[in-house]
Motif scaffolding. Structure first.
Motif, PDB file in Angstrom:
ATOM      1  N   VAL A   1      -4.380  23.507   8.367  1.00  0.00           N
ATOM      2  CA  VAL A   1      -5.604  22.825   7.965  1.00  0.00           C
ATOM      3  C   VAL A   1      -5.530  22.398   6.505  1.00  0.00           C
ATOM      4  N   LYS A   2      -5.050  23.264   5.648  1.00  0.00           N
ATOM      5  CA  LYS A   2      -5.029  22.941   4.219  1.00  0.00           C
ATOM      6  C   LYS A   2      -3.957  21.904   3.901  1.00  0.00           C
ATOM      7  N   TYR A   3      -2.822  21.973   4.567  1.00  0.00           N
ATOM      8  CA  TYR A   3      -1.814  20.929   4.391  1.00  0.00           C
ATOM      9  C   TYR A   3      -2.380  19.577   4.833  1.00  0.00           C
ATOM     10  N   ALA A   4      -3.096  19.576   5.965  1.00  0.00           N
ATOM     11  CA  ALA A   4      -3.656  18.327   6.490  1.00  0.00           C
ATOM     12  C   ALA A   4      -4.671  17.734   5.524  1.00  0.00           C
ATOM     13  N   CYS A   5      -5.519  18.574   4.958  1.00  0.00           N
ATOM     14  CA  CYS A   5      -6.543  18.089   4.025  1.00  0.00           C
ATOM     15  C   CYS A   5      -5.908  17.513   2.767  1.00  0.00           C
TER      16      CYS A   5
ATOM     17  N   MET B   1       0.854  -1.185   0.000  1.00  0.00           N
ATOM     18  CA  MET B   1       0.000   0.000   0.000  1.00  0.00           C
ATOM     19  C   MET B   1       0.888   1.233   0.000  1.00  0.00           C
ATOM     20  N   TYR B   2       0.503   2.234  -0.743  1.00  0.00           N
ATOM     21  CA  TYR B   2       1.343   3.423  -0.853  1.00  0.00           C
ATOM     22  C   TYR B   2       1.119   4.410   0.278  1.00  0.00           C
ATOM     23  N   PHE B   3       0.072   4.202   1.062  1.00  0.00           N
ATOM     24  CA  PHE B   3      -0.188   5.098   2.192  1.00  0.00           C
ATOM     25  C   PHE B   3       0.312   4.462   3.483  1.00  0.00           C
ATOM     26  N   LYS B   4       0.412   5.271   4.525  1.00  0.00           N
ATOM     27  CA  LYS B   4       0.760   4.784   5.857  1.00  0.00           C
ATOM     28  C   LYS B   4      -0.268   5.300   6.851  1.00  0.00           C
ATOM     29  N   LEU B   5      -0.720   4.415   7.716  1.00  0.00           N
ATOM     30  CA  LEU B   5      -1.733   4.807   8.684  1.00  0.00           C
ATOM     31  C   LEU B   5      -1.213   5.821   9.695  1.00  0.00           C
TER      32      LEU B   5
ATOM     33  N   GLY C   1       3.551  13.941  -0.674  1.00  0.00           N
ATOM     34  CA  GLY C   1       2.964  13.662   0.627  1.00  0.00           C
ATOM     35  C   GLY C   1       3.988  13.684   1.740  1.00  0.00           C
ATOM     36  N   GLU C   2       5.203  13.174   1.462  1.00  0.00           N
ATOM     37  CA  GLU C   2       6.257  13.187   2.481  1.00  0.00           C
ATOM     38  C   GLU C   2       6.640  14.616   2.858  1.00  0.00           C
TER      39      GLU C   2
ATOM     40  N   GLY D   1      -2.052  12.060   0.044  1.00  0.00           N
ATOM     41  CA  GLY D   1      -0.991  11.273   0.650  1.00  0.00           C
ATOM     42  C   GLY D   1      -1.518  10.062   1.379  1.00  0.00           C
ATOM     43  N   PHE D   2      -2.848   9.874   1.336  1.00  0.00           N
ATOM     44  CA  PHE D   2      -3.456   8.800   2.114  1.00  0.00           C
ATOM     45  C   PHE D   2      -4.557   8.073   1.330  1.00  0.00           C
ATOM     46  N   LEU D   3      -5.639   8.765   1.020  1.00  0.00           N
ATOM     47  CA  LEU D   3      -6.785   8.118   0.386  1.00  0.00           C
ATOM     48  C   LEU D   3      -6.622   7.895  -1.107  1.00  0.00           C
TER      49      LEU D   3
END
Length: 337
Positions: A159-163, A24-28, A140-141, A169-171
């Motif tokens: 907030v915008k970086y997180a979104c 998987m390319y994402f990390k929890l 994403g890194e 970087g996740f979904l």
């Protein structure tokens, strides 16, 4: 004889390949970074969109090996936007509806986006420069690194970086070094527009397209890479089989070498395999939804195709048929160990 109309297996029963994991390319641990970076007020700002995703770290069900196991238990269906797999002789569906229920994401149809939302108007500086300055390439890194030093950021940037990190970087991650799409950066100029977008359908479509593109030979390998958010398949599996949560936790599966490692707990997979061999395990072939579900109102696809074998399967479920291993036949032999 009617049972032959049920979907056949990809791999013959009990001769499925024994794989190692899904890559998987994402990390929890991305979730932990977001939760640590944002203030409680900022978390509440994004919770209407990503709330259930932010709570995933509480679920001790992560396993790349289990995801691989489920993919090799697939039934052969021609539906473009769903798969079925078998566990303990019973079929389980994974479609956009199930994806929405376990992730809590907006899965409604993708709306047409005005050009002004994804491209800056003439004479207006692209929003990329506001968020990332002179950087031509942002991953994403790099967003993770920025959020790990969140005290140096304004509330708006945090907030915008997180979104962007949660989406790209996740979904919806396609590779380890994927660049954040400039269209998404321009869209987040208006945070409300970004948060209302059906990111669930966006992520699911990427995930399902990747699953459908994998050949039997690829699935039979020790590892297979899946883009998008394949972890939702594991979450659906756990929702479908209540007994799985009673098997307990096995160990921590490290996702990185970081000292501050997010503890991702695996199920005791040997116990899961034992459950698969039993006949009396309760299985929800189609997981239940809450009385009020606002995120999965319209899970249809305009390009979906009819599959007679799936219709037969759905009819059997409505009739309360007790499934047996002999009802799902066919499949390639000789892959198992």
């Amino acid at each position: 004889m009617a049972d032959i109309d049920l979907p056949s297996r990809y791999f013959a029963d009990r001769e499925e390949p024994v794989g190692d994991r899904v890559n998987m390319y994402f990390k929890l641990n991305t979730i932990k970074v977001v939760l640590k970076a944002l203030t409680p007020k900022e978390i509440e700002t994004i919770r209407p969109c990503f709330g259930k995703i932010l709570d995933l770290y509480l679920k001790s069900v992560f396993s790349g090996k289990l995801a691989h196991f489920l993919l090799t238990r697939q039934l052969s269906v021609v539906k473009r936007h769903e798969i079925w797999f078998v566990f303990a002789r019973k079929p389980i569906r994974f479609s956009l509806r199930e994806f929405g229920l376990v992730t809590g994401l907006n899965c409604n149809p993708l709306p047409p986006l005005e050009r002004s939302l994804i491209r800056p108007p003439p004479g207006v500086t692209p929003y990329w420069f506001t968020l990332f300055g002179g950087e031509n390439y942002f991953t994403g890194e790099m967003l993770l690194s920025k959020l790990q030093k969140s005290k140096a950021l304004t509330s708006e940037l945090r907030v915008k970086y997180a979104c962007l990190l949660l989406v790209d970087g996740f979904l919806g991650r396609r590779s380890f070094h994927m660049m954040i799409p400039r269209e998404h950066v321009e869209m987040i100029r208006d945070l409300d527009v970004f948060l209302k977008y059906p990111w669930g359908r966006y992520s699911f479509d990427m995930t399902m397209q990747c699953i459908k593109s994998r050949s039997l030979l690829q699935l039979a390998q020790a590892t297979v890479a899946i883009q998008g958010f394949i972890h939702a398949l594991v979450l659906v599996f756990v929702e479908s089989i209540p007994a799985v949560l009673s098997v307990g936790c096995d160990r921590t599966e490290p996702e990185s070498d970081d000292e501050d490692m997010f503890p991702v707990i695996s199920l005791k997979l040997d116990k899961v395999w034992e459950l698969d061999g039993e006949d009396q395990v309760d299985v929800l072939s189609i997981i239940l939804s809450a009385d009020v579900v606002t995120r999965v109102e319209d899970c249809g696809w305009v390009d979906e195709v009819s599959d007679p074998s799936v219709q037969v399967l759905l009819k059997r479920l409505e009739e309360g048929v007790k499934f047996s291993r002999q009802m799902f036949v066919g499949g390639i032999r000789g892959w198992g160990q």
